[in-house]
Design an enzyme around this catalytic site. Sequence first.
Site, short mmCIF file in Angstrom:
data_model
loop_
_atom_site.label_atom_id
_atom_site.label_comp_id
_atom_site.label_asym_id
_atom_site.label_seq_id
_atom_site.Cartn_x
_atom_site.Cartn_y
_atom_site.Cartn_z
N LYS A 110 0.84 -1.21 0.00
CA LYS A 110 0.00 0.00 0.00
C LYS A 110 0.87 1.26 0.00
CE LYS A 110 -4.41 -1.59 0.60
NZ LYS A 110 -5.25 -2.06 1.69
N LYS A 191 -3.17 -10.44 -7.07
CA LYS A 191 -4.45 -10.90 -6.53
C LYS A 191 -5.59 -9.97 -7.00
CE LYS A 191 -4.76 -8.32 -2.32
NZ LYS A 191 -5.40 -8.10 -1.09
N LYS A 194 -9.91 -4.72 -4.89
CA LYS A 194 -10.91 -3.65 -5.03
C LYS A 194 -10.26 -2.38 -5.54
CE LYS A 194 -13.30 -4.83 -0.76
NZ LYS A 194 -12.71 -4.72 0.54
#
Length: 325
Positions: A110, A191, A194
């Site tokens: 992130k 992966k 969202k």
Amino acid sequence: MRIISGIQPTGKIHIGNYLGAIKQWLELQKKEDCIFFIADLHSLTCPYEPKDLKESIIEAAICYLAAGIDPEKSIFFTQSDVPEHTRLAWIFNTVCPIGELERMTQFKEKSKQFRKNINAGLLTYPVLQAADILLYKAGAVPVGKDQVQHIELTRTIARRFNQKFGQTFSEPRAILSEGSKIMSLTDPKKKMSKSSDPNNCISLFEEPEAIRKKIMSAVTDTGKTVKYSPKTKPGISNLITIYSLFSEKSVKEIESNYKEKGYAEFKKDLADIIITSLQPFREKRKEFLSNKNQVIQILKSGAEKAKKIAERTISEVNQKIGINL
Ligand code: TYM
């Protein structure tokens, strides 16, 4: 045994979240003492629009309910409605080694993805997650593979707390399903997520035509044989996993059914299976959308139940750490 798990409300809940987490919850809620919540405080760590968050929380709640979470059987609420989560997280901050937080894969990813917003919340995200779990003294946490590291850190935090203040928490374990790592449709080495390109995932409420388009254009591998081999054929293998989990057919069965057929026919059938499987969710969503007040009411009454358990733990913790006057 007590079970707990949560999903962040930002971005649309997708089939990766469903196959990795929610599908297991539905089985678990039949026989265990389950707590499911919407992790709205966690979602503040990534860029978001405040004006949209409330709707996203309601949409996530509808998603849980449409998928089959039953508020009569499981406690179901929004994290921010139970302030004991953040209270325990603060206390856990004082026993959690900072080096462990910096090693977390999700923090590293992130931080790369949101270079301009590497806030302290991104770093301490797993501490709040540990508080979510230990506040209810849960024994097991059904999650996708990407969350296993956070559950291990939860175990470390429980141990450290116990060493310092006396036995209080037992160490929870992660429960993983066969769909614990569903990959992106556009880049099967990553992966399904969202927060990346909308074509990488299929939301739980996606319209049939969009599902068909996304599946037909999903990245596959060279060759034509529908064969499960995640290392050499990650694209088709991911689609086989999705097919298998939605159809309850084994990988072997799928391979043999499509032996003589190519990718196109396989994809066409896969799109049909997903469309049919998600149809009841889309219908239930419509019902709940016309009754948002009822959804809010369900969350509020779930929070009342959660709070009763949370208050007991906080009072025990306060006593152990010496702030109970
Ligand atoms: P979130 O919203 O990122 O993910 C929710 C759940 O979906 C799983 N998941 C996947 N499973 C399979 N394949 C994928 N591509 C995929 N992407 C996501 C995640 O592993 C997760 O189980 N940090 C949590 C939210 C949370 C939580 C908790 C969970 C906050 N506190 C306490 C359990 C217990 C998360 O990743 O949310």
